[in-house]
Design an enzyme around this catalytic site. Structure first.
Site, PDB file in Angstrom:
ATOM      1  N   CYS A  13     -55.644  31.549  50.144  1.00 14.11           N
ATOM      2  CA  CYS A  13     -54.798  32.035  51.238  1.00 14.11           C
ATOM      3  C   CYS A  13     -54.328  30.879  52.132  1.00 14.11           C
ATOM      4  O   CYS A  13     -54.932  29.809  52.161  1.00 14.11           O
ATOM      5  CB  CYS A  13     -55.574  33.060  52.067  1.00 14.11           C
ATOM      6  SG  CYS A  13     -54.502  34.151  53.028  1.00 14.11           S
ATOM      7  N   ASP A 133     -63.820  40.185  56.805  1.00 15.57           N
ATOM      8  CA  ASP A 133     -63.724  38.860  57.408  1.00 15.57           C
ATOM      9  C   ASP A 133     -64.749  38.730  58.531  1.00 15.57           C
ATOM     10  O   ASP A 133     -65.268  39.724  59.038  1.00 15.57           O
ATOM     11  CB  ASP A 133     -62.309  38.631  57.958  1.00 15.57           C
ATOM     12  CG  ASP A 133     -61.961  37.159  58.104  1.00 15.57           C
ATOM     13  OD1 ASP A 133     -62.813  36.301  57.789  1.00 15.57           O
ATOM     14  OD2 ASP A 133     -60.842  36.854  58.550  1.00 15.57           O
TER      15      ASP A 133
END
Length: 213
Positions: A13, A133
């Site tokens: 990412c 996350d």
């Protein structure tokens, strides 16, 4: 052996260049994330970069990371032919996700895990695709803060029908242990394979993908 344990997918990412994206694909990445949030150190604009993103080789998933955008903007991004799926990484609530889900476009919802209440909320966002996350309280991902693996593992265990991507502080040195503990569908890395924000290091990506898989 379940599907997630059989083969863990890897998402690289915060990519900002065609060269880094092609290198990630060559090294075995399954998905690439492009951060469209102006507050990110890895920000890029889809209008400017869509041509090369759309021309990337097939069989890799191109993910647009969005933070607190309007539904109209999210739909415009989802409809862009350079993008395969959007990821909501902000404070998007259940109502927002339900409205987006009604359009039929696929999406990932990020959860910043802090406690057991976050585990209970995993089924409320109208998608089977969740990203777990670290809850830093100060930024929308990309901080390098390690997620609470115990909480993440419990979340995966309690929701076997959902597909969880594990993110938050992963790097080549810890991703194998994280996969063993959590057993996610996929893992996500940004800062853990960089030489500078948005600049990926090929050797770190190679080591990360090898360790994760």
């Amino acid at each position: 052996m379940n599907e997630s344990a059989a083969r863990v997918r890897v998402k690289i990412c915060g990519l900002t260049s065609r060269e880094n994206a092609l290198e990630a694909i060559r090294l075995g990445a399954d998905a690439l994330g492009f951060n469209l949030h102006p507050g990110s150190k890895r920000y890029l604009t889809l209008d400017r970069e869509a041509e090369w993103i759309g021309a990337l080789p097939p069989f890799v998933t191109r993910v647009a990371v969005l933070v607190n955008v309007s539904l109209d903007e999210a739909l415009q991004v989802a409809a862009n032919p350079a993008i395969d799926i959007v990821q909501f990484h902000g404070d998007e609530d259940e109502a927002y996700c339900a409205k987006f889900a009604e359009t039929g476009w696929p999406f990932i919802k990020a959860l910043r895990l802090r406690d057991a209440a976050g585990i209970a909320s995993a089924t409320r966002f109208s998608t089977a695709n969740l990203l777990l996350d670290a809850n830093t309280g100060r930024a929308f991902g990309g901080t390098g803060t390690l997620i609470d693996l115990g909480l993440a593992s419990e979340c995966v265990r309690r929701h076997p029908s959902l597909r969880f991507t594990l993110a938050g502080g992963l790097k080549p040195e810890n991703v194998a242990d994280a996969v063993r503990v959590v057993k996610p569908y996929a893992v996500d890395v940004a800062s853990g394979v960089e030489s500078a924000p948005g600049i990926k290091d090929a050797e770190k990506m190679r080591a990360f993908i090898r360790a994760a898989k």
